[in-house]
Design a protein around this motif. Structure first.
Motif, mmCIF file in Angstrom:
data_model
loop_
_atom_site.group_PDB
_atom_site.id
_atom_site.type_symbol
_atom_site.label_atom_id
_atom_site.label_comp_id
_atom_site.label_asym_id
_atom_site.label_seq_id
_atom_site.Cartn_x
_atom_site.Cartn_y
_atom_site.Cartn_z
ATOM 1 N N LYS A 1 -16.588 -1.267 3.507
ATOM 2 C CA LYS A 1 -15.766 -0.089 3.225
ATOM 3 C C LYS A 1 -16.370 1.172 3.833
ATOM 4 O O LYS A 1 -15.651 2.030 4.368
ATOM 5 C CB LYS A 1 -15.637 0.114 1.708
ATOM 6 N N LYS B 1 0.820 -1.221 0.000
ATOM 7 C CA LYS B 1 0.000 0.000 0.000
ATOM 8 C C LYS B 1 0.849 1.265 0.000
ATOM 9 O O LYS B 1 0.317 2.380 -0.023
ATOM 10 C CB LYS B 1 -0.914 0.020 1.220
ATOM 11 N N GLN C 1 -5.267 0.692 8.621
ATOM 12 C CA GLN C 1 -4.698 -0.273 7.659
ATOM 13 C C GLN C 1 -4.954 -1.705 8.102
ATOM 14 O O GLN C 1 -5.180 -2.588 7.269
ATOM 15 C CB GLN C 1 -3.194 -0.025 7.506
ATOM 16 N N GLU D 1 -6.125 5.671 -1.493
ATOM 17 C CA GLU D 1 -6.891 4.580 -0.866
ATOM 18 C C GLU D 1 -8.252 4.442 -1.522
ATOM 19 O O GLU D 1 -8.747 3.330 -1.735
ATOM 20 C CB GLU D 1 -7.053 4.858 0.634
ATOM 21 N N VAL E 1 -10.947 8.483 3.615
ATOM 22 C CA VAL E 1 -9.686 7.898 3.153
ATOM 23 C C VAL E 1 -9.046 8.830 2.136
ATOM 24 O O VAL E 1 -9.685 9.741 1.593
ATOM 25 C CB VAL E 1 -9.914 6.501 2.534
ATOM 26 N N GLN F 1 -10.429 -6.732 6.288
ATOM 27 C CA GLN F 1 -11.584 -6.641 5.392
ATOM 28 C C GLN F 1 -11.285 -7.297 4.048
ATOM 29 O O GLN F 1 -12.114 -8.038 3.498
ATOM 30 C CB GLN F 1 -11.971 -5.176 5.169
ATOM 31 N N GLU F 2 -10.105 -7.015 3.500
ATOM 32 C CA GLU F 2 -9.733 -7.581 2.204
ATOM 33 C C GLU F 2 -9.669 -9.103 2.276
ATOM 34 O O GLU F 2 -10.120 -9.805 1.350
ATOM 35 C CB GLU F 2 -8.395 -7.008 1.739
ATOM 36 N N LYS G 1 -7.558 -2.728 9.816
ATOM 37 C CA LYS G 1 -8.965 -3.006 9.505
ATOM 38 C C LYS G 1 -9.141 -3.320 8.013
ATOM 39 O O LYS G 1 -9.835 -4.256 7.638
ATOM 40 C CB LYS G 1 -9.823 -1.811 9.894
ATOM 41 N N ALA G 2 -8.470 -2.522 7.168
ATOM 42 C CA ALA G 2 -8.575 -2.736 5.717
ATOM 43 C C ALA G 2 -7.983 -4.080 5.321
ATOM 44 O O ALA G 2 -8.526 -4.786 4.454
ATOM 45 C CB ALA G 2 -7.860 -1.602 4.980
ATOM 46 N N TYR G 3 -6.891 -4.445 5.951
ATOM 47 C CA TYR G 3 -6.235 -5.732 5.672
ATOM 48 C C TYR G 3 -7.166 -6.906 5.993
ATOM 49 O O TYR G 3 -7.318 -7.840 5.192
ATOM 50 C CB TYR G 3 -4.948 -5.801 6.491
ATOM 51 N N ILE H 1 -9.889 1.181 -3.298
ATOM 52 C CA ILE H 1 -11.156 0.628 -2.831
ATOM 53 C C ILE H 1 -12.130 0.442 -3.984
ATOM 54 O O ILE H 1 -12.721 -0.631 -4.167
ATOM 55 C CB ILE H 1 -11.779 1.541 -1.751
#
Length: 854
Positions: free
Chosen positions: A663, A509, A626, A678, A674, A632-633, A628-630, A682
């Motif tokens: 998201k 990222k 980050q 980002e 974001v 989520q992905e 949380k995003a990790y 997304i």
């Protein structure tokens, strides 16, 4: 003299006898806040005042007549409290049968024969039904409109459209409220001027008979109107077409209207509209402000046409709105056609949905008693039968009444998606019934719930999942929620956190770590390599683990308060000491866990984490977004894989909606926008262009909103006092003495917490300037940046406590979940600990007022 006295006595006796026998059929009423309740008769006598009611509600639900119900003559302080009922029990729940209809009588003490008007009030904590200005005499006529024209007039062609309502001092016409200007009478024709701030209309009227009049823009261009909405067989509405895709549309719907006979005695000046945003995955609430003359208007952002819920004392019902269009509703509790009083483009849809509102054959009382006797296939057949009956009833209604194409389409989607939602709710419904069956209401084991076979889910076809028109259903929001968290998907979308993978994701990222962080990361990964990989354990014992932690959640919470607790080594003895026995599967799982936990590398990892706790915490706090995003992905990839394997689709509308919900939670609900980079990452993964564009729109809106909130000053962030633990709460409340304090324990990530704040917002507005303060307490699980943005939105007084302080407060008030509410009186003493519902506007207002006057 004696003869005169005798004659007077006889006349008095005769007149009193007449009063004692007085019966008023269908009495005229003012504002009726009791949705579904109709006052059909009043009997006045020298021994009692009897009010007869008819109530129509949802089959399988219950009503209750509370002991505080009373009647009160208008202008008098005296209240006459209910003595008994007939037709339903007094102060006990009465469950509606399959008809949903009940007739009953309520008895009150006699009132003064000179009384002209009374109010009916349920004046206690359980009351919510109120009817104002009930006339016991002939209702006086005011204003200049001829009495024969004062009515609600409908189209005669067959559309059942309300054209105009003429009242004594105001008119409702073309979705607006009008006052009267000049009026001229020429023979039987009345020329009437309608005036408001925006426009003037001149209309001509002529009365034909008591049920029919003529109206038009000139005396020779008048058409007949009826005082009732008449069905005409074979009627076709010009331009009547069902919805066609695409229907996703980011816009604002306007909901406006007029409440006839609105009175300040009702005690409310606002309400809420609740709209389910399927793309965000949240219910959004908007305030409706009511003007002193009864007019209201509110803009409601929507992403598709949908039914929204009105949470207003006089209108607990749904109304269908569409982005870019206005829906106008006349609220007239005195009219038997109250549910058909719409104007504008959306009137045919709402009229049709109202005509079909009773097509709901779900009897919750019957279902609750029988669900535990059903295996998954029997459960499926049960709801299929309900769906088929409702579809037949809908077809029968369409043959008898005019129902617009859009109303038919929406109702059909409602029936179908309610069926799908119920099928996805089998485990939840079964678990709930088991918990109710348990005497202590405690948790149940997942092993006690029958598991559907894969074929059970055959109804979830790609065509169904990716049909945009499903969004017309008032249950689509719940359908996607049930699908997202269904057992058959969730068991395949559990993801674990791998530190090394996370650091690699940061690099991908473009996140640059500091030199100190690089050293710390290398050290952490090295120790992490020695840890035992629990993946196979979790996969093998997934169902047993889930069941175990549900079954013994109380025991776990007690153990977790002890810092020396080493979960798997202590839990078996603890459970046994509490008089419970482990199953063979549970013992096998615990033995395996104890072996894993006893490994040297696991012990070494635990020691490393203990020694570097602060550094680890700082790292995870800095990169929480980050992280949380990790996760989520990883979850999205796992969900897409499960969808492909089980349902044959891993792309399209429903997958995009579920991913968008993940998201947008941080962006919208937690007010954390974001960066452009980002945002591009997304939106690149969505196949539905509207949803990708909507995510960009939401991010822009949040950026603007955060900037606006920085300018707000109607909130205060307080320093947590440094005092002994047993005095912490009292010291926090000290500054609020002299006022009632409503304390809300919450967190930024807690959906129900945010929803509760929206529900109580109108009441906070009403109570501004009163001796009450709203206090919000959260802890460090609420990210500080997100929290700072949200407190400005919430308003009031705020505290953010650390972990130890939260534990002190949790132990003090027995907080097992949030939101948790505490009421503190003016002296700083706790008056109520939880047990309050912010969904009950009237009940909360009465509670606050009770303590404000003490």
């Amino acid at each position: 003299m004696k003869k005169f006295f005798l004659l007077f006595s006889l006349l008095f006796s005769f007149s009193f006898t007449l009063f004692s026998q007085k019966i008023i059929d269908n009495p005229k009423c003012g504002l009726n806040l009791a949705n579904g309740l109709t006052l059909t008769e009043i009997e006045l006598s020298d021994t009692a005042t009897v009010l007869s009611f008819t109530y129509r509600g949802t089959p399988g639900t219950w009503i209750l007549i509370p002991g505080g119900s009373c009647i009160q003559p208008v202008g008098s302080e005296k209240r006459h409290y209910i003595t008994r009922t007939k037709g339903i029990p007094f102060e006990k729940q009465y469950w509606l049968d399959n008809s949903g209809l009940v007739e009953y009588k309520t008895f009150f003490p006699p009132i003064d024969p000179k009384t002209e008007r009374i109010d009916f009030l349920e004046d206690n904590d359980g009351g919510s039904w109120f009817i104002y200005d009930i006339w016991l005499t002939e209702m006086p006529k005011t204003g200049k409109i001829p009495p024969e024209l004062q009515n609600i007039w409908f189209d005669t062609a067959g559309s059942k459209q309300m054209i105009i309502a003429l009242y004594d001092t105001v008119a409702v016409y073309k979705s607006r409220l009008w006052s009267y200007g000049d009026m001229k009478q020429k023979g039987s024709v009345t020329q009437l001027e309608l005036v408001n701030d925006e426009n003037t209309h001149t209309l001509f009227f002529e009365s034909v008979n008591e049920h029919i009049c003529k109206m038009g823009p000139s005396s020779n261009k008048m058409v007949e109107l009826y005082d009732w909405p008449q069905d005409k067989k074979g009627y076709k509405l010009p331009g009547d077409e069902p919805y066609s895709a695409p229907i996703l549309n980011n816009g604002e719907a306007v909901f406006s209207g007029y409440i006839r006979n609105y009175t300040p005695r009702a005690g409310f000046v606002s309400g809420l509209i609740h709209a389910n945003n399927a793309v965000i995955g949240e219910q959004e609430s908007y305030i409706v402000k009511i003007e002193p003359n009864g007019y209201f208007s509110a803009s409601v952002p929507l992403v598709n046409p949908e039914e929204v819920y009105l949470d207003i004392p006089f209108m607990h019902r749904t109304v269908f709105l569409e982005p870019g269009k206005e829906t106008f509703q006349l609220v007239d509790g005195a009219s038997v056609y109250n549910g058909l009083l719409y104007q504008g483009e959306m009137a045919p849809v709402n009229n049709g949905l109202f005509e079909m509102k009773d097509i709901n054959f779900m009897n919750y009382n019957e279902f609750r008693d029988s669900v535990l006797k059903m295996d998954p296939e029997e459960y499926k057949v049960y709801f299929k039968n309900i769906r088929d009956r409702e579809m037949l009833a809908m077809k029968d209604t369409i043959q008898k009444k005019f129902i617009s194409q859009k109303a038919r389409q929406v109702k059909e989607k409602n029936i179908q998606f309610r069926y799908y939602e119920n099928l996805l709710s089998y485990s939840m419904q079964y678990r709930s019934a088991l918990q109710q069956q348990n005497k202590d209401g405690g948790p149940v084991s997942i092993n006690d719930i029958p598991k559907p076979e894969p074929s059970y889910y055959n109804f979830l076809t790609p065509d169904l999942l990716n049909n945009e028109l499903g969004l017309l259903s008032n249950t689509y929001y719940f359908f996607t929620n049930r699908l997202k968290y269904s057992d058959f998907l969730r068991e395949n979308t559990q993801v674990s956190f791998n530190f090394a993978e996370f650091v690699e994701a940061l690099k991908v990222k473009g996140v640059e770590l500091t030199p100190d962080e690089l050293v710390f990361v290398e050290k952490t990964i090295k120790n992490d390599e020695h840890s035992y990989n629990w993946t196979s354990f979790n996969e093998k014992y997934r169902d047993i683990l889930q069941s175990f932690f549900t079954k013994y959640q109380d025991s776990m919470s007690v153990l977790n308060k002890d810092e020396s607790f080493s979960l798997w080594h202590d839990v078996e003895d603890f459970v046994k000491r509490n008089g419970k026995e482990l199953t063979a599967d549970e013992k096998e799982m615990i033995d395996a866990a104890q072996k894993n936990q006893s490994r040297e590398d696991a012990i070494a990892l635990k020691e490393f984490q203990k020694q570097n706790e602060q550094e680890l915490q700082a790292f995870y706090t800095k990169y929480s977004a980050q992280q949380k995003a990790y996760i989520q992905e990883k979850r999205e990839k796992a969900r897409a894989k499960a969808m492909k394997e089980k349902l044959g689709t891993d792309k399209g509308l429903v997958v995009d909606i579920m991913n968008a919900q993940d998201k947008l939670r941080g962006i919208v609900e937690e007010l954390t926008p974001v960066t452009d980079k980002e945002l591009n990452n997304i939106t690149a993964g969505f196949s539905t262009p509207f949803i990708a564009d909507y995510i960009r729109y939401c991010n822009d809106q949040t950026i603007r909103r955060v900037a606006e909130l920085k300018e707000k000053s109607d909130y205060i962030v307080n320093q947590v006092p440094d005092v002994d633990t047993d005095q912490l709460f009292e010291k926090m409340m000290e500054k609020f003495k002299g006022k009632v304090a409503f304390v809300d324990f919450w967190a930024t990530w807690c959906g129900p917490c945010r929803s509760g704040m929206q529900r109580i917002k109108p009441l906070k507005e009403e109570l501004k300037g009163k001796p009450i303060v709203f206090v919000y307490i959260t802890n460090e699980t609420s990210p500080e940046g997100t929290w700072k943005n949200m407190v400005a939105e919430i308003g009031g007084e705020h505290y953010r406590v650390n972990r130890d302080e939260w534990n002190i407060l949790s132990n003090r008030f027995g907080i097992s979940g949030i939101p948790h509410y505490v009421l503190v009186d003016k002296d700083g003493k706790v008056a109520k600990n939880n047990g309050m519902s912010v969904w009950d506007h009237g009940g909360m207002k009465k509670l606050f007022e009770e303590f404000m006057i003490k």
